[in-house]
Design an enzyme around this catalytic site. Structure first.
Site, PDB file in Angstrom:
ATOM      1  N   GLY A  13       0.828  -1.221   0.000  1.00 25.93           N
ATOM      2  CA  GLY A  13       0.000   0.000   0.000  1.00 25.93           C
ATOM      3  C   GLY A  13       0.852   1.256   0.000  1.00 25.93           C
ATOM      4  O   GLY A  13       0.521   2.246   0.651  1.00 25.93           O
ATOM      5  N   ARG A  16       0.691   5.697  -1.915  1.00 23.06           N
ATOM      6  CA  ARG A  16       0.305   7.010  -1.357  1.00 23.06           C
ATOM      7  C   ARG A  16       0.288   6.924   0.176  1.00 23.06           C
ATOM      8  O   ARG A  16       0.534   5.868   0.754  1.00 23.06           O
ATOM      9  CB  ARG A  16      -1.070   7.435  -1.883  1.00 23.06           C
ATOM     10  CG  ARG A  16      -2.215   6.608  -1.323  1.00 23.06           C
ATOM     11  CD  ARG A  16      -3.572   7.105  -1.798  1.00 23.06           C
ATOM     12  NE  ARG A  16      -4.631   6.618  -0.926  1.00 23.06           N
ATOM     13  CZ  ARG A  16      -5.920   6.823  -1.125  1.00 23.06           C
ATOM     14  NH1 ARG A  16      -6.326   7.493  -2.191  1.00 23.06           N
ATOM     15  NH2 ARG A  16      -6.817   6.370  -0.270  1.00 23.06           N
ATOM     16  N   ASN A  90       1.429  -2.460   5.372  1.00 25.54           N
ATOM     17  CA  ASN A  90       0.771  -1.166   5.578  1.00 25.54           C
ATOM     18  C   ASN A  90      -0.588  -1.061   4.898  1.00 25.54           C
ATOM     19  O   ASN A  90      -1.454  -0.328   5.366  1.00 25.54           O
ATOM     20  CB  ASN A  90       1.702  -0.055   5.065  1.00 25.54           C
ATOM     21  CG  ASN A  90       0.977   1.258   4.878  1.00 25.54           C
ATOM     22  OD1 ASN A  90       0.736   1.994   5.830  1.00 25.54           O
ATOM     23  ND2 ASN A  90       0.577   1.545   3.632  1.00 25.54           N
ATOM     24  N   SER A 142      -3.579  -0.149  14.424  1.00 29.00           N
ATOM     25  CA  SER A 142      -4.262   1.136  14.627  1.00 29.00           C
ATOM     26  C   SER A 142      -4.661   1.271  16.082  1.00 29.00           C
ATOM     27  O   SER A 142      -4.911   0.268  16.763  1.00 29.00           O
ATOM     28  CB  SER A 142      -5.519   1.208  13.759  1.00 29.00           C
ATOM     29  OG  SER A 142      -6.319   2.306  14.145  1.00 29.00           O
ATOM     30  N   TYR A 155     -13.089  -2.750  11.139  1.00 29.05           N
ATOM     31  CA  TYR A 155     -11.720  -2.216  11.114  1.00 29.05           C
ATOM     32  C   TYR A 155     -10.991  -2.493  12.429  1.00 29.05           C
ATOM     33  O   TYR A 155      -9.851  -2.959  12.452  1.00 29.05           O
ATOM     34  CB  TYR A 155     -11.794  -0.710  10.838  1.00 29.05           C
ATOM     35  CG  TYR A 155     -10.470  -0.009  10.683  1.00 29.05           C
ATOM     36  CD1 TYR A 155      -9.752  -0.079   9.497  1.00 29.05           C
ATOM     37  CD2 TYR A 155      -9.936   0.740  11.736  1.00 29.05           C
ATOM     38  CE1 TYR A 155      -8.543   0.588   9.358  1.00 29.05           C
ATOM     39  CE2 TYR A 155      -8.728   1.407  11.611  1.00 29.05           C
ATOM     40  CZ  TYR A 155      -8.036   1.330  10.410  1.00 29.05           C
ATOM     41  OH  TYR A 155      -6.835   1.981  10.272  1.00 29.05           O
ATOM     42  N   ALA A 157     -11.635  -4.742  14.672  1.00 30.09           N
ATOM     43  CA  ALA A 157     -11.402  -6.185  14.829  1.00 30.09           C
ATOM     44  C   ALA A 157     -10.205  -6.613  13.971  1.00 30.09           C
ATOM     45  O   ALA A 157      -9.352  -7.394  14.414  1.00 30.09           O
ATOM     46  CB  ALA A 157     -12.649  -6.971  14.430  1.00 30.09           C
ATOM     47  N   LYS A 159      -7.672  -4.790  13.031  1.00 29.90           N
ATOM     48  CA  LYS A 159      -6.422  -4.229  13.551  1.00 29.90           C
ATOM     49  C   LYS A 159      -6.028  -4.865  14.883  1.00 29.90           C
ATOM     50  O   LYS A 159      -4.836  -4.951  15.205  1.00 29.90           O
ATOM     51  CB  LYS A 159      -6.552  -2.704  13.686  1.00 29.90           C
ATOM     52  CG  LYS A 159      -6.697  -1.985  12.339  1.00 29.90           C
ATOM     53  CD  LYS A 159      -5.484  -2.192  11.459  1.00 29.90           C
ATOM     54  CE  LYS A 159      -5.512  -1.337  10.199  1.00 29.90           C
ATOM     55  NZ  LYS A 159      -4.304  -1.495   9.371  1.00 29.90           N
TER      56      LYS A 159
HETATM   57  P1  NAI Z   1      -4.548   5.320   2.246  1.00 37.17           P
HETATM   58  O1  NAI Z   1      -5.935   4.894   1.869  1.00 37.17           O
HETATM   59  O2  NAI Z   1      -4.147   6.717   1.983  1.00 37.17           O
HETATM   60  O3  NAI Z   1      -3.485   4.352   1.543  1.00 37.17           O
HETATM   61  C1  NAI Z   1      -3.655   2.964   1.541  1.00 37.17           C
HETATM   62  C2  NAI Z   1      -2.993   2.382   0.306  1.00 37.17           C
HETATM   63  O4  NAI Z   1      -3.231   0.962   0.330  1.00 37.17           O
HETATM   64  C3  NAI Z   1      -3.571   2.919  -0.991  1.00 37.17           C
HETATM   65  O5  NAI Z   1      -2.525   3.297  -1.871  1.00 37.17           O
HETATM   66  C4  NAI Z   1      -4.380   1.745  -1.545  1.00 37.17           C
HETATM   67  O6  NAI Z   1      -4.441   1.708  -2.968  1.00 37.17           O
HETATM   68  C5  NAI Z   1      -3.627   0.549  -0.978  1.00 37.17           C
HETATM   69  N1  NAI Z   1      -4.455  -0.644  -0.908  1.00 37.17           N
HETATM   70  C6  NAI Z   1      -5.758  -0.735  -0.509  1.00 37.17           C
HETATM   71  N2  NAI Z   1      -6.199  -1.982  -0.620  1.00 37.17           N
HETATM   72  C7  NAI Z   1      -5.161  -2.732  -1.089  1.00 37.17           C
HETATM   73  C8  NAI Z   1      -4.996  -4.104  -1.406  1.00 37.17           C
HETATM   74  N3  NAI Z   1      -6.010  -4.967  -1.288  1.00 37.17           N
HETATM   75  N4  NAI Z   1      -3.790  -4.517  -1.859  1.00 37.17           N
HETATM   76  C9  NAI Z   1      -2.771  -3.658  -2.015  1.00 37.17           C
HETATM   77  N5  NAI Z   1      -2.860  -2.341  -1.733  1.00 37.17           N
HETATM   78  C10 NAI Z   1      -4.042  -1.881  -1.267  1.00 37.17           C
HETATM   79  O7  NAI Z   1      -4.373   4.927   3.790  1.00 37.17           O
HETATM   80  P2  NAI Z   1      -3.375   5.501   4.915  1.00 37.17           P
HETATM   81  O8  NAI Z   1      -4.115   6.497   5.710  1.00 37.17           O
HETATM   82  O9  NAI Z   1      -2.074   5.831   4.316  1.00 37.17           O
HETATM   83  O10 NAI Z   1      -3.246   4.197   5.845  1.00 37.17           O
HETATM   84  C11 NAI Z   1      -2.173   3.281   5.741  1.00 37.17           C
HETATM   85  C12 NAI Z   1      -2.307   2.263   6.856  1.00 37.17           C
HETATM   86  O11 NAI Z   1      -2.307   2.909   8.131  1.00 37.17           O
HETATM   87  C13 NAI Z   1      -3.595   1.433   6.791  1.00 37.17           C
HETATM   88  O12 NAI Z   1      -3.349   0.109   7.201  1.00 37.17           O
HETATM   89  C14 NAI Z   1      -4.483   2.121   7.810  1.00 37.17           C
HETATM   90  O13 NAI Z   1      -5.450   1.268   8.323  1.00 37.17           O
HETATM   91  C15 NAI Z   1      -3.448   2.506   8.861  1.00 37.17           C
HETATM   92  N6  NAI Z   1      -3.871   3.576   9.732  1.00 37.17           N
HETATM   93  C16 NAI Z   1      -4.166   4.808   9.219  1.00 37.17           C
HETATM   94  C17 NAI Z   1      -4.577   5.826  10.065  1.00 37.17           C
HETATM   95  C18 NAI Z   1      -4.913   7.186   9.572  1.00 37.17           C
HETATM   96  O14 NAI Z   1      -5.384   7.987  10.389  1.00 37.17           O
HETATM   97  N7  NAI Z   1      -4.681   7.522   8.307  1.00 37.17           N
HETATM   98  C19 NAI Z   1      -4.721   5.588  11.506  1.00 37.17           C
HETATM   99  C20 NAI Z   1      -4.369   4.258  11.932  1.00 37.17           C
HETATM  100  C21 NAI Z   1      -3.960   3.303  11.066  1.00 37.17           C
END
Ligand code: NAI
Length: 255
Positions: A13, A16, A90, A142, A155, A157, A159
Site C-alpha cells: 500500500g 500514497r 501497511n 491502529s 476495522y 477487529a 487491527k
Molecule cells: P490510504 O488509503 O491513503 O493508503 C492505503 C494504500 O493501500 C492505498 O494506496 C491503496 O491503494 C492501498 N491498498 C488498498 N487496498 C489494497 C490491497 N487490497 N492490496 C494492495 N494495496 C491496497 O491509507 P493511509 O491512511 O495511508 O493508511 C495506511 C495504513 O495505516 C492502513 O493500514 C491504515 O489502516 C493505517 N492507519 C491509518 C490511520 C490514519 O489515520 N490515516 C490511523 C491508523 C492506522
C-alpha cells in the site's frame, strides 16, 4: 544512527499516504524498496519519484488479499534484490458504519485486506526470511485495534487481529533472527482520513493529548527505527504513535 544500506524492503500500500512516506523514509536510510499497491499507476509513479531522487525502487502491482499476489510481491523483491530483509504490512482499507447497519460484505472486505492480506504477505516473507535466518516485519495496526472505535467494528477487529498475528510471528520467528512488531497510529492526515467530514476531523484532532493530527512521516520514523539494528532487541512490541491518544487506564469516551 539508523543505517539500512544493503537492505531490501517490501512496503504494501505504498503508492500514497503512510505507505509512501514509509518507503521514502527507508530509502532515505539506504534501503532498496518494492513499492506495491493495488493501484498500479500510482505505484509506478511513487517508484519513479524515488528513482528520480537517486534511490532504488521497483513497482509491483497486486492485491494483498489474494494469496498468490502476496507471494508474487515477495518473489519480485527476491528476484530484484536477491533477498527480503524488511516487510512493512501497511495496506489497509475502511468501510465504516455502525454495527447495527454493517453488512457482511463490509465486514468481509475489511477483514480480507487488513487481516488476511497481512497474514498472506507475512507468511510469504516469513518463508524467505526463515531461510535467510534474518528479517524484520512491521505491521501497521491502529489505535482502533486497541481502543475499539464507534463505526469501525470491522476495522478495529481487523487491527486487533493484526496485533495478535504480530506477537505470534515474533514468537515463531525469534529462533530464526526474525523480529516482528506493530505500530498503532492514531489519527493521521492522509487521503484515507480526508474522507472524514472536516468537523469530525477537527474534533478528533482536538482530543489528541499532543494537540495535532499525526503526519505520515511520524509513522515512517517509527518504522525505520523498528526495522533497523537499533531495535535489534525489540520484538512483539506495539509502538503507539498517536500523540498520547492511547493511554491504558484512561476512561474511554462514550458515544
Ligand atoms: P490510504 O488509503 O491513503 O493508503 C492505503 C494504500 O493501500 C492505498 O494506496 C491503496 O491503494 C492501498 N491498498 C488498498 N487496498 C489494497 C490491497 N487490497 N492490496 C494492495 N494495496 C491496497 O491509507 P493511509 O491512511 O495511508 O493508511 C495506511 C495504513 O495505516 C492502513 O493500514 C491504515 O489502516 C493505517 N492507519 C491509518 C490511520 C490514519 O489515520 N490515516 C490511523 C491508523 C492506522
Amino acid at each position: 544512527m539508523i543505517d539500512l544500506k544493503g537492505r531490501s524492503a517490501v512496503v504494501t500500500g505504498s503508492a500514497r499516504g503512510i505507505g509512501k512516506a514509509i518507503a521514502q523514509k527507508l530509502v532515505s536510510f539506504g534501503a532498496s524498496v518494492v513499492i506495491s499497491d493495488i493501484n498500479a499507476d500510482a505505484a509506478k509513479a511513487a517508484a519513479a519519484e524515488i528513482t528520480a531522487g537517486g534511490g532504488k525502487a521497483i513497482a509491483v502491482a497486486g492485491d494483498i488479499s489474494k494469496a498468490d499476489q502476496a507471494e508474487a510481491l515477495v518473489e519480485a523483491c527476491v528476484k530484484e534484490y536477491g533477498k527480503i530483509d524488511i516487510l512493512v504490512n501497511n495496506a489497509g482499507i475502511t468501510k465504516d458504519t455502525l454495527l447495527l447497519r454493517m453488512k457482511p460484505e463490509q465486514w468481509d472486505a475489511v477483514i480480507a485486506v487488513n487481516l488476511t492480506g497481512t497474514f498472506y504477505c507475512a507468511q510469504a516473507a516469513f518463508k524467505q526470511m526463515f531461510k535467510q535466518k534474518s528479517g524484520a516485519i512491521v505491521n501497521i495496526s491502529s489505535i482502533a485495534g486497541e481502543n475499539g472505535n464507534v463505526g469501525q467494528a470491522n476495522y478495529s477487529a481487523s487491527k486487533a487481529g493484526v496485533i495478535g498475528l504480530t506477537k505470534t510471528i515474533a514468537l515463531e520467528g525469534s529462533s530464526r533472527g526474525i523480529r516482528c512488531n506493530a505500530i498503532a497510529p492514531g489519527f493521521v492526515k492522509t487521503d484515507m482520513t480526508d474522507a472524514i467530514p472536516e468537523k469530525i476531523r477537527l474534533e478528533i484532532a482536538g482530543m489528541i493529548p499532543l494537540g495535532r493530527a499525526g503526519l505520515p512521516e511520524d509513522i515512517a520514523n517509527g518504522v525505520a527505527f523498528l526495522v533497523s539494528d537499533m531495535a535489534s532487541f525489540i520484538t512483539a512490541h506495539v509502538l503507539d504513535i498517536n500523540g498520547g491518544g492511547f493511554m491504558p487506564g484512561k476512561a474511554a469516551k462514550k458515544e
